[in-house]
Design a protein around this motif. Structure first.
Motif, PDB file in Angstrom:
ATOM      1  N   THR A 251       9.048  34.294  20.482  1.00 10.80           N
ATOM      2  CA  THR A 251      10.370  33.913  19.973  1.00 10.80           C
ATOM      3  C   THR A 251      11.466  34.239  20.984  1.00 10.80           C
ATOM      4  OG1 THR A 251      10.646  36.048  18.840  1.00 10.80           O
ATOM      5  CG2 THR A 251       9.609  34.265  17.604  1.00 10.80           C
ATOM      6  N   VAL A 252      11.342  35.385  21.668  1.00 10.81           N
ATOM      7  CA  VAL A 252      12.348  35.759  22.670  1.00 10.81           C
ATOM      8  C   VAL A 252      12.322  34.799  23.851  1.00 10.81           C
ATOM      9  CG1 VAL A 252      13.060  37.563  24.277  1.00 10.81           C
ATOM     10  CG2 VAL A 252      12.330  38.176  21.970  1.00 10.81           C
ATOM     11  N   LEU A 253      11.130  34.462  24.320  1.00  8.50           N
ATOM     12  CA  LEU A 253      11.022  33.547  25.468  1.00  8.50           C
ATOM     13  C   LEU A 253      11.510  32.149  25.109  1.00  8.50           C
ATOM     14  CD1 LEU A 253       7.576  34.618  26.977  1.00  8.50           C
ATOM     15  CD2 LEU A 253       9.877  35.249  27.729  1.00  8.50           C
TER      16      LEU A 253
ATOM     17  N   PHE B   4      13.783  45.531  21.474  1.00 10.10           N
ATOM     18  CA  PHE B   4      12.419  45.915  21.818  1.00 10.10           C
ATOM     19  C   PHE B   4      11.748  46.742  20.727  1.00 10.10           C
ATOM     20  CE2 PHE B   4      14.013  44.928  26.084  1.00 10.10           C
ATOM     21  CZ  PHE B   4      12.946  44.227  26.599  1.00 10.10           C
TER      22      PHE B   4
ATOM     23  N   TRP C 203       6.486  38.031  18.597  1.00  9.31           N
ATOM     24  CA  TRP C 203       7.887  38.393  18.862  1.00  9.31           C
ATOM     25  C   TRP C 203       8.292  37.979  20.277  1.00  9.31           C
ATOM     26  CZ3 TRP C 203       8.995  41.950  22.759  1.00  9.31           C
ATOM     27  CH2 TRP C 203      10.349  42.269  22.917  1.00  9.31           C
ATOM     28  N   LEU C 204       7.422  38.230  21.241  1.00  7.18           N
ATOM     29  CA  LEU C 204       7.728  37.866  22.626  1.00  7.18           C
ATOM     30  C   LEU C 204       7.869  36.351  22.778  1.00  7.18           C
ATOM     31  CD1 LEU C 204       8.130  38.895  25.509  1.00  7.18           C
ATOM     32  CD2 LEU C 204       5.653  38.737  25.835  1.00  7.18           C
TER      33      LEU C 204
ATOM     34  N   VAL D 174       3.477  41.830  18.666  1.00  6.69           N
ATOM     35  CA  VAL D 174       4.076  41.760  20.006  1.00  6.69           C
ATOM     36  C   VAL D 174       4.020  40.355  20.603  1.00  6.69           C
ATOM     37  CG1 VAL D 174       3.898  42.613  22.368  1.00  6.69           C
ATOM     38  CG2 VAL D 174       3.728  44.212  20.465  1.00  6.69           C
ATOM     39  N   PRO D 175       2.878  39.655  20.617  1.00  8.37           N
ATOM     40  CA  PRO D 175       2.881  38.301  21.219  1.00  8.37           C
ATOM     41  C   PRO D 175       3.794  37.320  20.491  1.00  8.37           C
ATOM     42  CG  PRO D 175       0.643  39.141  20.983  1.00  8.37           C
ATOM     43  CD  PRO D 175       1.522  40.056  20.213  1.00  8.37           C
TER      44      PRO D 175
ATOM     45  N   TYR E 124      13.432  36.212  13.271  1.00  6.60           N
ATOM     46  CA  TYR E 124      13.542  36.336  14.729  1.00  6.60           C
ATOM     47  C   TYR E 124      13.511  34.949  15.374  1.00  6.60           C
ATOM     48  CZ  TYR E 124      12.292  41.191  13.729  1.00  6.60           C
ATOM     49  OH  TYR E 124      12.258  42.465  13.234  1.00  6.60           O
TER      50      TYR E 124
ATOM     51  N   PRO F 206       9.133  44.522  17.446  1.00  9.97           N
ATOM     52  CA  PRO F 206       7.677  44.408  17.232  1.00  9.97           C
ATOM     53  C   PRO F 206       7.051  45.708  16.770  1.00  9.97           C
ATOM     54  CG  PRO F 206       8.193  44.430  19.573  1.00  9.97           C
ATOM     55  CD  PRO F 206       9.500  44.291  18.852  1.00  9.97           C
TER      56      PRO F 206
END
Length: 227
Positions: free
Chosen positions: A113-115, A151, A110-111, A107-108, A222, A154
């Motif tokens: 990469t999105v941010l 979503f 993946w988050l 989760v961290p 990702y 992750p």
């Protein structure tokens, strides 16, 4: 007390203290540290060659901005391989069979990469949610589907690693239990189950390495979409 097959995946405890932290930190202690001198032994040479080859292959499709992740992804790759391989030894525990541990890693990252995508190229990052040329009536539905898929990433990372290792450990446990049950009944059949257990162990070693590589490879994909 009757134990189930899934009790082998419970976090071990000593005097009521969970030992999962020790199981997570132990792989870092086993990895050799390169010395400051020019010459090194064969183990360090092999480790350096593996890290260089893996890093080069991983970062090849990424642009210059994604190369900043080289140390994180390579370290995580070695960490996952070490934990997966150590979990195959007797009287050990595999932290990556716990979904909470895998999600805590997935989760961290993946988050992040999105941010990064939303900060550096927000138009392109949001454009992934709606392909070009979509009919007007399908736009709301497609945005919901793409957002749900984003979503789920992750969760898929964590569940894939957990399910693969758990299934392999369960198969080895079942075949080993059958071997002990048949050893006094049919020695010939016991030899077959022994061979099957050996083959499953070799397969699980390959799965432990491949699943760690797949975890990092998907993270790099990702990242490629957002840099």
């Amino acid at each position: 007390m009757t134990l189930s097959l899934f009790d082998q995946f419970m976090s071990p405890e000593c005097l009521g203290i969970p030992l999962i932290a020790l199981a997570i930190l132990l792989p870092w202690l086993l990895l050799p540290t390169p010395p400051s001198r020019w010459l090194s032994n064969r183990l360090l040479t092999l480790q350096g060659w593996f890290i260089n080859r893996f890093t080069r292959q991983l970062l090849m499709p990424l642009n210059q901005g994604g190369h900043k992740w080289a140390m994180i992804l390579t370290s995580l790759m070695l960490f996952l391989i070490s934990m997966n391989m150590l979990g195959l030894l007797p009287y050990t525990f595999t932290p990556t069979t716990q979904l909470s541990v895998n999600l805590g890693l997935a989760v961290p990252l993946w988050l992040a990469t999105v941010l990064i995508g939303l900060r550096n190229q927000p138009t392109i990052a949001l454009g992934h949610l709606l392909p070009e040329g979509t009919p007007t009536l399908l736009i709301p539905v497609l945005i919901i589907i793409k957002t749900s898929g984003l979503f789920i990433r992750p969760l898929a990372l964590g569940v894939r690693l957990t399910a693969s290792l758990t299934a392999g450990h369960l198969l080895i446990q079942l075949v080993s239990s059958a071997t002990f049950a048949l050893i006094t009944l049919t020695p010939a059949l016991t030899m077959l189950t022994d061979i099957l257990s050996l083959l499953l162990t070799m397969l699980e070693i390959m799965v432990a390495m491949i699943q760690a590589y797949v975890f990092i490879l998907l993270l790099s994909l990702y990242l490629e979409e957002n840099v």
